[in-house]
Scaffold this motif. Structure first.
Motif, mmCIF file in Angstrom:
data_model
loop_
_atom_site.group_PDB
_atom_site.id
_atom_site.type_symbol
_atom_site.label_atom_id
_atom_site.label_comp_id
_atom_site.label_asym_id
_atom_site.label_seq_id
_atom_site.Cartn_x
_atom_site.Cartn_y
_atom_site.Cartn_z
ATOM 1 N N ARG A 197 -2.973 -3.308 8.538
ATOM 2 C CA ARG A 197 -4.044 -3.993 7.322
ATOM 3 C C ARG A 197 -4.551 -2.660 6.724
ATOM 4 N NH1 ARG A 197 -5.426 -10.004 7.830
ATOM 5 N NH2 ARG A 197 -7.005 -9.692 6.024
ATOM 6 N N ARG A 198 -6.044 -2.661 7.437
ATOM 7 C CA ARG A 198 -7.236 -1.600 7.153
ATOM 8 C C ARG A 198 -6.670 -0.445 7.106
ATOM 9 N NH1 ARG A 198 -10.382 0.834 12.212
ATOM 10 N NH2 ARG A 198 -8.498 2.375 11.394
ATOM 11 N N ASN A 199 -5.536 0.057 7.533
ATOM 12 C CA ASN A 199 -4.638 1.901 6.982
ATOM 13 C C ASN A 199 -3.960 1.614 5.999
ATOM 14 O OD1 ASN A 199 -6.574 2.363 9.430
ATOM 15 N ND2 ASN A 199 -4.130 2.776 10.963
ATOM 16 N N ALA A 200 -2.936 0.609 5.708
ATOM 17 C CA ALA A 200 -2.551 0.460 4.410
ATOM 18 C C ALA A 200 -3.459 -0.143 3.445
ATOM 19 C CB ALA A 200 -1.919 -1.001 5.179
ATOM 20 N N GLY A 201 -4.846 -0.289 3.530
ATOM 21 C CA GLY A 201 -5.650 -0.496 2.380
ATOM 22 C C GLY A 201 -5.438 0.714 1.808
ATOM 23 N N GLY A 202 -6.046 1.465 3.129
ATOM 24 C CA GLY A 202 -6.780 2.810 3.123
ATOM 25 C C GLY A 202 -5.808 4.415 2.647
ATOM 26 N N THR A 203 -5.109 3.584 2.458
ATOM 27 C CA THR A 203 -3.966 4.178 2.407
ATOM 28 C C THR A 203 -3.368 4.605 1.164
ATOM 29 O OG1 THR A 203 -2.477 4.599 4.179
ATOM 30 C CG2 THR A 203 -1.172 5.075 2.327
ATOM 31 N N TRP A 204 -3.642 3.582 0.397
ATOM 32 C CA TRP A 204 -4.201 3.922 -1.760
ATOM 33 C C TRP A 204 -5.047 5.033 -1.766
ATOM 34 C CZ3 TRP A 204 -1.072 1.693 -5.591
ATOM 35 C CH2 TRP A 204 -0.498 0.646 -4.982
ATOM 36 N N PHE A 205 -5.916 5.725 -1.237
ATOM 37 C CA PHE A 205 -6.695 6.624 -1.715
ATOM 38 C C PHE A 205 -6.328 7.625 -1.200
ATOM 39 C CE2 PHE A 205 -10.155 3.542 0.036
ATOM 40 C CZ PHE A 205 -11.091 3.716 -1.034
ATOM 41 N N TYR A 206 -4.860 7.523 -0.729
ATOM 42 C CA TYR A 206 -3.956 8.593 -1.143
ATOM 43 C C TYR A 206 -3.177 8.948 -1.999
ATOM 44 C CZ TYR A 206 -5.201 9.780 4.760
ATOM 45 O OH TYR A 206 -5.698 10.327 5.758
ATOM 46 N N TRP A 207 -2.648 8.130 -2.464
ATOM 47 C CA TRP A 207 -1.705 7.696 -3.528
ATOM 48 C C TRP A 207 -2.872 7.582 -4.924
ATOM 49 C CZ3 TRP A 207 3.467 7.817 -3.896
ATOM 50 C CH2 TRP A 207 4.378 6.785 -2.585
ATOM 51 N N ILE A 208 -4.417 7.459 -5.025
ATOM 52 C CA ILE A 208 -4.707 7.995 -6.026
ATOM 53 C C ILE A 208 -5.198 9.468 -6.047
ATOM 54 C CG2 ILE A 208 -7.419 7.485 -6.824
ATOM 55 C CD1 ILE A 208 -7.151 4.942 -5.225
#
Length: 263
Positions: A125-136
């Protein structure tokens, strides 16, 4: 069934390899190797995501035919990776999966516990949330390129600050093209978001929170211009980021308790 992974067709230098046989005759190949993008653990050419980590080693877990396979990769380069099946360390490069005997217990302390599974879920869950920074960050770079090309299209998940910078720079220069210095600033901002994503996925919660605060501030620009789609997308992204940060905080609590118990 695998806990996580994707097909891996890239070559890698093998550090360890095992063949696991089912009683039906089916074979599974587990491999630990190092490629261009670092360490990889695979089962039948499917990449396993890291289950958890300690100061001494990383663990990767897969479920095969009702058995739990645990690959432990020591951090020290001179130590060899090990494979355990249902908590029992495999000696040699081949093993056969057999039904456990009644009343049998694991021979080693590597059996997974409920706490291990909780840590794994929180880590995902932590990594899935952090992946959004890559999308941004990625969307922001793409938006800058599209704006420089004169396109009116863009991805609303990207930073509004890059549009603001490009617009001001274009007006000041009196040209229809985005000035080079504005594009450089865009890349620096987007690159910073990508680096924050990398830190967030490594458990740096302070950077995680700083990235969320920056993206929240960026979302205010969409409120000012009343871009409701941008507001909605920013809100959803912040919700996912917040969930990842909370999971990271819960994971840190569990790890701190484990460290205290070990001392």
């Amino acid at each position: 069934m695998y806990l996580d992974g994707e097909d891996d067709l890239r070559p890698m230098a093998h550090l360890a390899e095992w063949i696991v046989h089912e009683t039906s005759g089916k074979r599974h190949q587990l491999a630990v190797g190092r490629g261009l993008f670092g360490l990889r653990v695979t089962v039948d050419r499917r990449i396993l995501q890291r289950f958890d980590q300690t100061p001494d080693a990383d663990r990767y877990v897969a479920s095969v035919a009702g058995h739990v396979l645990t690959v432990t990769v020591p951090r020290a380069s001179h130590d060899q990776p090990t494979l355990a099946v249902d908590g029992r360390v495999v000696l040699g490069s081949e093993t056969t999966l057999t039904p456990p005997e009644a009343g049998a217990t694991a021979a080693t302390p590597t059996t997974l516990t409920g706490e291990d599974l909780a840590r794994y879920q929180l880590l995902q869950r932590r990594n899935a949330g952090g992946t959004w920074f890559y999308w941004i960050g990625g969307a922001s770079i793409l938006n800058s390129l599209l704006y420089a090309a004169g396109s009116q299209w863009g991805l609303v998940v990207g930073l509004g600050f890059t549009y603001l910078i490009d617009g001001f720079a274009t007006d000041l220069s009196g040209t229809v093209r985005t000035p080079i210095y504005a594009f450089v600033i865009d890349i620096v901002l987007a690159g910073s978001v990508l680096l924050i994503g990398r830190a967030a996925r490594r458990g740096k919660l302070a950077w995680y929170a700083a990235g969320m605060a920056f993206y929240l501030l960026d979302g205010l620009l969409f409120i000012v211009v009343q871009d409701f789609l941008g507001i909605a997308v920013h809100g959803f992204a912040l919700y996912r980021l917040w969930g990842g940060w909370r999971a990271g905080r819960a994971l840190r609590r569990i790890e701190n308790v484990a460290l205290v118990a070990a001392t």
